[in-house]
Design an enzyme around this catalytic site. Structure first.
Site, mmCIF file in Angstrom:
data_model
loop_
_atom_site.group_PDB
_atom_site.id
_atom_site.type_symbol
_atom_site.label_atom_id
_atom_site.label_comp_id
_atom_site.label_asym_id
_atom_site.label_seq_id
_atom_site.Cartn_x
_atom_site.Cartn_y
_atom_site.Cartn_z
ATOM 1 C CG HIS A 87 -1.787 -1.464 1.089
ATOM 2 N ND1 HIS A 87 -2.294 -1.692 2.261
ATOM 3 C CD2 HIS A 87 -2.129 -2.082 0.240
ATOM 4 C CE1 HIS A 87 -2.994 -2.774 2.278
ATOM 5 N NE2 HIS A 87 -3.020 -3.185 0.712
ATOM 6 C CG HIS A 247 -7.701 -3.181 -1.146
ATOM 7 N ND1 HIS A 247 -7.067 -2.076 -0.520
ATOM 8 C CD2 HIS A 247 -6.661 -4.200 -0.953
ATOM 9 C CE1 HIS A 247 -5.875 -2.675 0.078
ATOM 10 N NE2 HIS A 247 -5.760 -3.772 -0.245
ATOM 11 C CG ASP A 251 -3.506 -5.047 -2.794
ATOM 12 O OD1 ASP A 251 -3.012 -4.295 -2.196
ATOM 13 O OD2 ASP A 251 -4.308 -5.978 -2.552
ATOM 14 C CG HIS A 274 -0.231 -9.570 -2.471
ATOM 15 N ND1 HIS A 274 -0.229 -8.316 -2.856
ATOM 16 C CD2 HIS A 274 -1.084 -9.541 -1.569
ATOM 17 C CE1 HIS A 274 -1.152 -7.599 -2.056
ATOM 18 N NE2 HIS A 274 -1.609 -8.386 -1.114
HETATM 19 ZN ZN LIG Z 1 -3.793 -4.935 -0.312
#
Ligand SMILES: [Zn+2]
Length: 309
Positions: A87, A247, A251, A274
């Site tokens: 973030h 969100h 990311d 991720h």
């Molecule tokens: Zn995140």
């Protein structure tokens, strides 16, 4: 607050001053002080842990864990880790900061409210300024794609120079999240307006599981959206109906900032996270014909996006 200006390609930027905040680490539960400091020209973004005096470059090849967040580390030094970098990386990238030291006195970046907005606020309070050195961008030249065993995939393909466009879809059947899609040309302005305040989220059943493993010790309804089946447990509800996918796109911006340079190209992801974001960068840089450095020498590129005022 002033809007973000667009600046000529090729100028590096740093913070005009150092600025600090204190907050809790999502997984460790530890109270951690974060200080953003101006970086040296050409240094890129680095994380420095003052408690163990270790410096870790914010680069894709230093990613050591992507299961719950993106964690950076040094090879052969198990303790030399920094968790939840995505973030603050997203905020730095969106604000056009090329060189910075992110100083921490503990093992992870404070989660603050679970979004990138507090980091953007810190950057705007500190101000930004140009500094010497050439800024180079990564221009994607051909499509690179990665996928996982659960049907998730992510790809980078050539886009409209000098922009970064991103599109993402997520599916959480039988929950308040459902299927969500979002796409955006990512600029300083669009990041601030469309992505920055979208909070991280988790499923209630995962919270119990993570806590039993000693994780998510600092997590709560004040720094994450918690979904229990069709319900959002946060008393204030969502900031936007599609806060979840926004969100995940935040990311993406943070994870892809670990390229070490702005990316010019088009990202598309489906049920990615991720792990795939990092694999995508590794796949891109593994194929030398898939990208090239773009810079001020490219005649068409008269403005760089994004940059901060
Ligand atoms: Zn995140």
């Amino acid at each position: 607050m002033d809007g973000f200006a667009q600046l000529p390609l090729g100028r590096r930027r740093r913070l005009a001053a150092s600025i600090s905040c204190r907050g809790v680490g999502l997984h460790s539960g530890a109270s951690i002080t974060l200080t953003l400091r101006p970086g040296q020209p050409g240094q890129g973004i680095v994380f420095h842990r003052t408690d163990i005096d270790v410096t870790i470059p914010a680069r894709h090849d230093h990613v050591v864990d992507t299961r719950l967040c993106t964690a950076l580390g040094l090879p052969d030094q198990k303790e030399a880790r920094v968790g939840t970098v995505e973030h603050v990386m997203a905020a730095l990238a969106a604000a056009g900061i090329d060189d910075a030291v992110v100083e921490l006195d503990g093992p992870e970046v404070p989660i603050l409210d679970g979004s990138a907005e507090p980091f953007l606020f810190l950057i705007q309070c500190a101000g930004t300024t140009e500094q010497p050195g050439t800024l180079r961008a990564i221009e994607v030249l051909k499509t690179v794609r990665v996928q996982d065993a659960q049907g998730g995939w992510a790809e980078l393909e050539p886009g409209e120079e000098p922009f970064f466009d991103a599109a993402l879809s997520i599916e959480f059947a039988g929950t308040a999240i459902g299927t969500q899609r979002f796409s955006l040309r990512v600029t300083a302005d669009s990041f601030r307006e469309e992505l920055a305040n979208a909070r991280t989220f988790t499923l209630a059943e995962e919270v119990n599981h993570l806590r039993s493993l000693g994780l998510a010790q600092g997590g709560g309804l004040h720094n994450a959206v918690v979904v229990d089946g069709p319900l959002v447990l946060n008393p204030g509800g969502l900031r936007r109906p599609d806060e979840f996918v926004r969100h995940k796109l935040l990311d993406v911006v943070g994870d892809l900032a670990l390229a070490g340079h702005p990316i010019h190209g088009r990202f598309t992801g489906h049920r990615s996270g991720h792990a795939l974001n990092n694999q995508l960068l590794r796949a891109l840089f593994a194929d030398r014909s898939a990208w090239r450095f773009a810079g001020a020498a490219i005649p068409a590129a008269e403005t760089r996006v994004p940059v901060a005022a």
